[in-house]
Design a protein around this motif. Structure first.
Motif, PDB file in Angstrom:
ATOM      1  N   GLY A  58      -0.111   7.497  -8.152  1.00 26.00           N
ATOM      2  CA  GLY A  58      -1.395   8.020  -7.705  1.00 26.00           C
ATOM      3  C   GLY A  58      -1.943   9.022  -8.708  1.00 26.00           C
ATOM      4  O   GLY A  58      -1.300   9.355  -9.683  1.00 26.00           O
ATOM      5  N   ARG A  59      -3.130   9.520  -8.451  1.00 27.40           N
ATOM      6  CA  ARG A  59      -3.755  10.456  -9.379  1.00 27.40           C
ATOM      7  C   ARG A  59      -3.737  11.888  -8.870  1.00 27.40           C
ATOM      8  O   ARG A  59      -4.483  12.718  -9.318  1.00 27.40           O
ATOM      9  CB  ARG A  59      -5.196  10.024  -9.637  1.00 27.40           C
ATOM     10  N   GLY A  60      -2.883  12.180  -7.900  1.00 29.87           N
ATOM     11  CA  GLY A  60      -2.808  13.532  -7.367  1.00 29.87           C
ATOM     12  C   GLY A  60      -3.753  13.717  -6.204  1.00 29.87           C
ATOM     13  O   GLY A  60      -4.525  12.856  -5.842  1.00 29.87           O
ATOM     14  N   GLY A  61      -3.680  14.878  -5.571  1.00 32.48           N
ATOM     15  CA  GLY A  61      -4.563  15.182  -4.465  1.00 32.48           C
ATOM     16  C   GLY A  61      -4.024  14.751  -3.110  1.00 32.48           C
ATOM     17  O   GLY A  61      -4.694  14.871  -2.113  1.00 32.48           O
ATOM     18  N   GLY A  62      -2.791  14.255  -3.071  1.00 39.07           N
ATOM     19  CA  GLY A  62      -2.229  13.805  -1.810  1.00 39.07           C
ATOM     20  C   GLY A  62      -2.833  12.485  -1.385  1.00 39.07           C
ATOM     21  O   GLY A  62      -3.687  11.928  -2.061  1.00 39.07           O
ATOM     22  N   GLY A  63      -2.367  11.979  -0.258  1.00 44.18           N
ATOM     23  CA  GLY A  63      -2.938  10.726   0.221  1.00 44.18           C
ATOM     24  C   GLY A  63      -2.125  10.082   1.309  1.00 44.18           C
ATOM     25  O   GLY A  63      -1.105  10.588   1.736  1.00 44.18           O
ATOM     26  N   VAL A  64      -2.626   8.941   1.741  1.00 38.30           N
ATOM     27  CA  VAL A  64      -1.967   8.122   2.757  1.00 38.30           C
ATOM     28  C   VAL A  64      -1.548   6.821   2.082  1.00 38.30           C
ATOM     29  O   VAL A  64      -2.345   6.204   1.373  1.00 38.30           O
ATOM     30  CB  VAL A  64      -2.927   7.841   3.940  1.00 38.30           C
ATOM     31  N   VAL A  65      -0.302   6.427   2.312  1.00 44.81           N
ATOM     32  CA  VAL A  65       0.224   5.182   1.751  1.00 44.81           C
ATOM     33  C   VAL A  65       0.688   4.306   2.900  1.00 44.81           C
ATOM     34  O   VAL A  65       1.425   4.758   3.781  1.00 44.81           O
ATOM     35  CB  VAL A  65       1.408   5.459   0.792  1.00 44.81           C
ATOM     36  N   ALA A  66       0.240   3.049   2.894  1.00 50.49           N
ATOM     37  CA  ALA A  66       0.629   2.106   3.950  1.00 50.49           C
ATOM     38  C   ALA A  66       1.209   0.850   3.316  1.00 50.49           C
ATOM     39  O   ALA A  66       0.729   0.380   2.285  1.00 50.49           O
ATOM     40  CB  ALA A  66      -0.583   1.752   4.807  1.00 50.49           C
ATOM     41  N   GLU A  67       2.223   0.308   3.965  1.00 54.66           N
ATOM     42  CA  GLU A  67       2.815  -0.962   3.547  1.00 54.66           C
ATOM     43  C   GLU A  67       2.122  -2.069   4.343  1.00 54.66           C
ATOM     44  O   GLU A  67       2.241  -2.137   5.560  1.00 54.66           O
ATOM     45  CB  GLU A  67       4.311  -0.946   3.836  1.00 54.66           C
ATOM     46  N   PHE A  68       1.371  -2.905   3.636  1.00 53.18           N
ATOM     47  CA  PHE A  68       0.600  -3.998   4.229  1.00 53.18           C
ATOM     48  C   PHE A  68       1.376  -5.295   4.037  1.00 53.18           C
ATOM     49  O   PHE A  68       1.864  -5.577   2.941  1.00 53.18           O
ATOM     50  CB  PHE A  68      -0.757  -4.070   3.525  1.00 53.18           C
ATOM     51  N   PHE A  69       1.476  -6.109   5.091  1.00 52.73           N
ATOM     52  CA  PHE A  69       2.199  -7.379   5.013  1.00 52.73           C
ATOM     53  C   PHE A  69       1.368  -8.470   5.671  1.00 52.73           C
ATOM     54  O   PHE A  69       0.880  -8.288   6.792  1.00 52.73           O
ATOM     55  CB  PHE A  69       3.559  -7.256   5.709  1.00 52.73           C
ATOM     56  N   ASP A  70       1.196  -9.589   4.969  1.00 50.12           N
ATOM     57  CA  ASP A  70       0.388 -10.688   5.515  1.00 50.12           C
ATOM     58  C   ASP A  70       1.200 -11.943   5.798  1.00 50.12           C
ATOM     59  O   ASP A  70       0.655 -13.006   6.022  1.00 50.12           O
ATOM     60  CB  ASP A  70      -0.779 -11.012   4.582  1.00 50.12           C
ATOM     61  N   GLY A  71       2.509 -11.814   5.796  1.00 53.57           N
ATOM     62  CA  GLY A  71       3.375 -12.966   6.040  1.00 53.57           C
ATOM     63  C   GLY A  71       3.846 -13.631   4.765  1.00 53.57           C
ATOM     64  O   GLY A  71       4.790 -14.414   4.790  1.00 53.57           O
ATOM     65  N   SER A  72       3.183 -13.325   3.637  1.00 50.91           N
ATOM     66  CA  SER A  72       3.578 -13.951   2.370  1.00 50.91           C
ATOM     67  C   SER A  72       4.118 -12.941   1.362  1.00 50.91           C
ATOM     68  O   SER A  72       4.946 -13.278   0.529  1.00 50.91           O
ATOM     69  CB  SER A  72       2.403 -14.698   1.743  1.00 50.91           C
ATOM     70  N   ASP A  73       3.647 -11.702   1.427  1.00 49.64           N
ATOM     71  CA  ASP A  73       4.050 -10.680   0.456  1.00 49.64           C
ATOM     72  C   ASP A  73       3.608  -9.313   0.981  1.00 49.64           C
ATOM     73  O   ASP A  73       2.807  -9.220   1.911  1.00 49.64           O
ATOM     74  CB  ASP A  73       3.401 -10.957  -0.902  1.00 49.64           C
ATOM     75  N   THR A  74       4.101  -8.279   0.338  1.00 49.37           N
ATOM     76  CA  THR A  74       3.763  -6.903   0.693  1.00 49.37           C
ATOM     77  C   THR A  74       2.878  -6.298  -0.389  1.00 49.37           C
ATOM     78  O   THR A  74       3.091  -6.534  -1.571  1.00 49.37           O
ATOM     79  CB  THR A  74       5.049  -6.064   0.827  1.00 49.37           C
ATOM     80  N   VAL A  75       1.886  -5.529   0.043  1.00 52.75           N
ATOM     81  CA  VAL A  75       0.985  -4.808  -0.865  1.00 52.75           C
ATOM     82  C   VAL A  75       0.918  -3.370  -0.368  1.00 52.75           C
ATOM     83  O   VAL A  75       0.768  -3.134   0.832  1.00 52.75           O
ATOM     84  CB  VAL A  75      -0.436  -5.429  -0.865  1.00 52.75           C
ATOM     85  N   LEU A  76       1.023  -2.414  -1.286  1.00 54.51           N
ATOM     86  CA  LEU A  76       0.841  -1.013  -0.902  1.00 54.51           C
ATOM     87  C   LEU A  76      -0.644  -0.687  -0.897  1.00 54.51           C
ATOM     88  O   LEU A  76      -1.362  -1.052  -1.827  1.00 54.51           O
ATOM     89  CB  LEU A  76       1.560  -0.075  -1.871  1.00 54.51           C
ATOM     90  N   LEU A  77      -1.089  -0.011   0.135  1.00 49.87           N
ATOM     91  CA  LEU A  77      -2.462   0.483   0.219  1.00 49.87           C
ATOM     92  C   LEU A  77      -2.395   1.989   0.053  1.00 49.87           C
ATOM     93  O   LEU A  77      -1.629   2.648   0.770  1.00 49.87           O
ATOM     94  CB  LEU A  77      -3.070   0.137   1.581  1.00 49.87           C
ATOM     95  N   LYS A  78      -3.147   2.537  -0.898  1.00 47.58           N
ATOM     96  CA  LYS A  78      -3.105   3.979  -1.156  1.00 47.58           C
ATOM     97  C   LYS A  78      -4.506   4.562  -1.078  1.00 47.58           C
ATOM     98  O   LYS A  78      -5.383   4.202  -1.859  1.00 47.58           O
ATOM     99  CB  LYS A  78      -2.510   4.263  -2.539  1.00 47.58           C
ATOM    100  N   TRP A  79      -4.678   5.444  -0.102  1.00 48.88           N
ATOM    101  CA  TRP A  79      -5.927   6.184   0.028  1.00 48.88           C
ATOM    102  C   TRP A  79      -5.681   7.561  -0.552  1.00 48.88           C
ATOM    103  O   TRP A  79      -4.912   8.356   0.000  1.00 48.88           O
ATOM    104  CB  TRP A  79      -6.346   6.289   1.494  1.00 48.88           C
ATOM    105  N   LEU A  80      -6.297   7.862  -1.676  1.00 50.41           N
ATOM    106  CA  LEU A  80      -6.082   9.126  -2.381  1.00 50.41           C
ATOM    107  C   LEU A  80      -6.924  10.231  -1.764  1.00 50.41           C
ATOM    108  O   LEU A  80      -8.060  10.004  -1.358  1.00 50.41           O
ATOM    109  CB  LEU A  80      -6.422   8.957  -3.859  1.00 50.41           C
TER     110      LEU A  80
END
Length: 111
Positions: free
Chosen positions: A48-70
């Motif tokens: 991330g670029r600093g400033g804190g944030g929320v990180v979520a593990e997203f799963f659609d049945g085929s793979d995982t993607v991290l979602l990062k709200w900075l």
């Protein structure tokens, strides 16, 4: 569980996470498996670029993607088990797919 999620995503015409590559602009439907709030130092270490944030593990049945709200300390509705549609551009950090500050749409908890 994976098969059910992947079938639901396919029915809605969303892209599959396993088919997405770095630089692709995507729309995916899936579930949040884990959500955490990160301090500035932890987010910086994880790409991330600093400033804190929320990180979520997203799963659609085929793979995982991290979602990062900075720069966010909390996002109402972003919680484990929640069904969500996300839109954004895929990046990769240490071989993991990541979408920074994705647009999102929460699905009804009744679904």
């Amino acid at each position: 569980d994976s098969d059910r999620i992947e079938r639901e995503c396919h029915t809605e015409g969303a892209q599959r996470a396993k088919d997405c590559r770095r630089g692709d602009e995507v729309t995916m439907v899936g579930e949040l498996r884990a959500v955490q709030t990160c301090a500035k130092s932890a987010l910086r270490q994880s790409g991330g670029r600093g400033g804190g944030g929320v990180v979520a593990e997203f799963f659609d049945g085929s793979d995982t993607v991290l979602l990062k709200w900075l720069g966010r300390s909390r996002i109402p509705g972003i919680e484990p088990g929640r069904r969500i549609t996300v839109r954004g551009r895929v990046a990769t950090v240490d071989g993991m797919k990541v979408i920074y500050n994705p647009y999102y749409e929460l699905h009804s908890t009744q679904e």
